[in-house]
Design a protein around this motif. Structure first.
Motif, PDB file in Angstrom:
ATOM      1  N   VAL A   4       2.586   1.606  -3.343  1.00 28.79           N
ATOM      2  CA  VAL A   4       1.621   1.461  -4.424  1.00 28.79           C
ATOM      3  C   VAL A   4       2.168   0.488  -5.473  1.00 28.79           C
ATOM      4  O   VAL A   4       2.500   0.846  -6.591  1.00 28.79           O
ATOM      5  N   ASP A  33       0.824  -1.204   0.000  1.00 28.01           N
ATOM      6  CA  ASP A  33       0.000   0.000   0.000  1.00 28.01           C
ATOM      7  C   ASP A  33       0.863   1.262   0.000  1.00 28.01           C
ATOM      8  O   ASP A  33       0.569   2.226  -0.695  1.00 28.01           O
ATOM      9  N   PRO A  77      -6.734   1.057  -1.110  1.00 27.34           N
ATOM     10  CA  PRO A  77      -5.640   0.636  -1.980  1.00 27.34           C
ATOM     11  C   PRO A  77      -5.922  -0.714  -2.609  1.00 27.34           C
ATOM     12  O   PRO A  77      -6.676  -1.518  -2.081  1.00 27.34           O
ATOM     13  N   ARG A 129      -5.687   8.667  -1.753  1.00 26.75           N
ATOM     14  CA  ARG A 129      -5.580   7.513  -0.849  1.00 26.75           C
ATOM     15  C   ARG A 129      -6.873   7.239  -0.090  1.00 26.75           C
ATOM     16  O   ARG A 129      -6.969   6.228   0.611  1.00 26.75           O
TER      17      ARG A 129
END
Length: 167
Positions: free
Chosen positions: A71, A68, A157, A153
């Motif tokens: 990414v 997360d 995610p 965000r």
């Protein structure tokens, strides 16, 4: 129809901001990647992982937290962590909180690599990214990008979304 097209189009300022962000991001990332490779034989993602682990109070994070944070896909992260583990820069182990979870921990060698690459990394950021800005502009940019990042965000995610079951 024309009204719909107009309402869905970006105005020149929005489009200009988008293209400037994309170009700045690409130029900065290219230079940073080269510096990390030259100074520490690290990819950009590997540096992100080591830096994230280095900032953790105990030097550890769960794999899902790492995915997360940087990414990155689960499979891509597994590969990158595997490469770092082969190089002796991290170790993997089971989570004490969750039998299915995996925790990654930075090693002393990983911390050494970080201390080797950080000075050049900071130099690149100062010279390429921050040099043309006054301190109040840097503060404004940080504030604006934080708002955008937090908005982006706010969507769960990818690694937190349920996996599709093949069947």
């Amino acid at each position: 129809m024309a009204e719909e097209e107009t309402s869905s189009a970006l105005d020149p300022a929005g489009l200009g901001a988008y293209f400037a962000l994309i170009e700045v991001s690409s130029l900065l990332r290219h230079t940073v990647e080269q510096q990390l490779l030259d100074a520490g034989d690290l990819s950009y993602v590997q540096f992100q992982l080591l830096a994230t682990l280095g900032d953790a109070p105990d030097g550890s994070r769960r794999m899902t937290e790492l995915a997360d944070g940087v990414v990155y896909s689960r499979s891509g992260l597994t590969y990158q962590v595997g490469q770092l583990e082969k190089a002796g820069l991290v170790s993997r182990g089971p989570s004490v909180d969750d039998d299915r979870g995996v925790v990654v921990t930075i090693s002393a060698a990983g911390r050494d690599v970080l201390s080797t690459v950080f000075p050049g990394h900071i130099d690149v950021l100062r010279q390429l990214f921050l040099a043309p800005l006054a301190s109040d502009e840097v503060e404004n940019l940080a504030r604006i990008l934080t708002v955008v990042r937090d908005h982006m965000r706010s969507v769960p995610p990818r690694s937190a979304k349920p996996r599709r079951r093949s069947g």
